[in-house]
Design a protein around this motif. Structure first.
Motif, PDB file in Angstrom:
ATOM      1  N   ASP A 176     -23.821  12.310  -5.999  1.00 31.91           N
ATOM      2  CA  ASP A 176     -24.205  13.709  -6.169  1.00 31.91           C
ATOM      3  C   ASP A 176     -23.625  14.570  -5.048  1.00 31.91           C
ATOM      4  O   ASP A 176     -23.226  15.717  -5.285  1.00 31.91           O
ATOM      5  CB  ASP A 176     -25.728  13.818  -6.187  1.00 31.91           C
ATOM      6  CG  ASP A 176     -26.206  15.220  -6.497  1.00 31.91           C
ATOM      7  OD1 ASP A 176     -25.835  15.759  -7.553  1.00 31.91           O
ATOM      8  OD2 ASP A 176     -26.944  15.798  -5.665  1.00 31.91           O
ATOM      9  N   ASP A 180     -21.347  17.715  -5.745  1.00 32.28           N
ATOM     10  CA  ASP A 180     -21.701  19.031  -5.207  1.00 32.28           C
ATOM     11  C   ASP A 180     -20.538  19.646  -4.445  1.00 32.28           C
ATOM     12  O   ASP A 180     -20.329  20.867  -4.479  1.00 32.28           O
ATOM     13  CB  ASP A 180     -22.915  18.910  -4.280  1.00 32.28           C
ATOM     14  CG  ASP A 180     -24.215  18.732  -5.054  1.00 32.28           C
ATOM     15  OD1 ASP A 180     -24.215  18.982  -6.276  1.00 32.28           O
ATOM     16  OD2 ASP A 180     -25.231  18.326  -4.436  1.00 32.28           O
ATOM     17  N   HIS A 259     -23.669  18.093 -14.331  1.00 35.09           N
ATOM     18  CA  HIS A 259     -22.872  18.755 -13.293  1.00 35.09           C
ATOM     19  C   HIS A 259     -21.384  18.429 -13.449  1.00 35.09           C
ATOM     20  O   HIS A 259     -20.531  19.313 -13.280  1.00 35.09           O
ATOM     21  CB  HIS A 259     -23.362  18.332 -11.910  1.00 35.09           C
ATOM     22  CG  HIS A 259     -24.720  18.856 -11.577  1.00 35.09           C
ATOM     23  ND1 HIS A 259     -25.421  18.452 -10.450  1.00 35.09           N
ATOM     24  CD2 HIS A 259     -25.515  19.742 -12.210  1.00 35.09           C
ATOM     25  CE1 HIS A 259     -26.579  19.081 -10.414  1.00 35.09           C
ATOM     26  NE2 HIS A 259     -26.666  19.858 -11.471  1.00 35.09           N
TER      27      HIS A 259
END
Length: 353
Positions: A176, A180, A259
């Motif tokens: 993650d 990000d 995402h």
């Protein structure tokens, strides 16, 4: 030349041979270890790979981060201790391996790319690998410096969710953090495209615009090649029934997949925008060429009848009707001026001028 040379190192080698194919061959080996559970936390910096073995077998969750893929002997030693397949060790050192997931009975192996812009706005793509085992995560990087500081800070915080979950959640947190950072990268890509678009409309057909568009188009393709395969990787992990992936972590992996989809869609949009900028540039060049040709055509159209008249009265015949006319010269000039003014008026009326 250096990249091709490093790729050739692995050609002809037996499967499972550990060959570093990157360019950071002088990187020093650096190892940091995080040993933790909900109540216990220990952070260590090590220089010898053998010192990590006791942490792998410890009861708490362990994260061992190894910097320096050029140290293939260290990779081989920890691979032998953890009983990793030789093909995994080969892929760890092969920096040209695309993002992927390999599932084994006793561990999961994940490859992805860490992207960032350097001080000179140069795109850097770093090869990162993860091994998820029973209570531990191994991460392998080319060199020191990464995007995992937020994860480290959360581990140091006793109230963080990451301390209360298993090694599978740690793997999710590390992945993650990489994803990000993709959003930060994509934001910079968007700013670059806007600047390039402004430059295109301000400078028009400047010589360096073509180079900038082509260079940036290659960057977009590199980013797309590094990010797009990660969709399949995260999807497979999220849908996996592997014993090391809990149902609770699968929920977070599902969010991570969303995402990745968002990042991939933005990359595709920017890719189309770059192609659009190239089309705009070529159209601008074509329009400028058309303007030049229009001016030349108008000039030729004006002077063709004038040249015709000058050619007729420039012929050396004795019995030309107007040859001995007293005001012939002035009459001819009047006709030529009238033709000139008339054509100018006609072209303006047609909005060709």
């Amino acid at each position: 030349m250096g990249r091709t040379k490093n790729i050739k190192k692995s050609l002809g080698q037996a499967p499972g041979t550990i060959v570093y194919t990157g360019t950071k061959e002088n990187t020093e080996l650096f190892i940091d270890v995080f040993d933790y559970d909900k109540q216990f936390f220990e952070e260590k910096e090590l220089d010898v790979i053998e010192d990590t073995f006791k942490y792998i077998d410890s009861a708490p969750i362990t994260w061992i981060n190894i910097n320096g893929l050029n140290h293939v002997d260290a990779i081989a030693k920890i691979g032998e201790y953890c009983r990793l397949h030789p093909l995994i060790l080969e892929d760890i050192a092969n920096t040209h391996q695309r993002p992927k997931l390999d599932e084994y009975e006793d561990y999961l192996f994940v490859v992805l790319k860490m992207l960032h812009y350097g001080s000179e706005e140069q795109l850097h793509i770093e090869h990162v690998s993860f091994v998820l085992g029973n209570g531990f995560v191994l991460s392998f990087q080319e060199a020191d410096g990464d995007v995992f500081d937020p994860v480290r800070n959360r581990l140091r915080n006793t109230k963080g969710r990451i301390r209360a979950n298993g090694a599978d959640y740690l793997l999710y947190a590390l992945m993650d953090a990489v994803v990000d950072n993709y959003f930060t990268l994509i934001e910079k890509v968007g700013d670059k495209i806007e600047a390039l678009e402004d430059s295109l409309f301000e400078n028009g057909s400047a010589d360096d615009i073509t180079y900038e568009i082509q260079h940036f188009k290659k960057e977009i393709l590199k980013i797309r090649r590094a990010v797009s395969p990660l969709r399949e990787v995260v999807s497979r992990i999220e849908k996996s029934d592997h014993k090391f992936i809990s149902e609770k972590t699968q929920l977070y992996l599902r969010d991570l997949y969303d995402h990745i989809i968002q990042v991939s869609e933005n990359i595709d949009i920017y890719r189309e925008m770059i192609w659009g900028l190239m089309d705009i540039y070529l159209t601008t060049i074509s329009n400028k060429m058309n303007e030049v040709m229009k001016v030349l055509t108008i000039i030729a159209s004006i002077f063709i009848p004038l040249t015709f008249l000058a050619g007729i009265y420039g012929m050396n015949f004795e019995n030309m009707p107007e040859l001995r006319f007293r005001y012939g010269y002035f009459v001819l000039w009047g006709i030529m001026v009238t033709i000139f003014v008339g054509l100018i008026y006609y072209f303006k009326r047609k909005k060709w001028l």
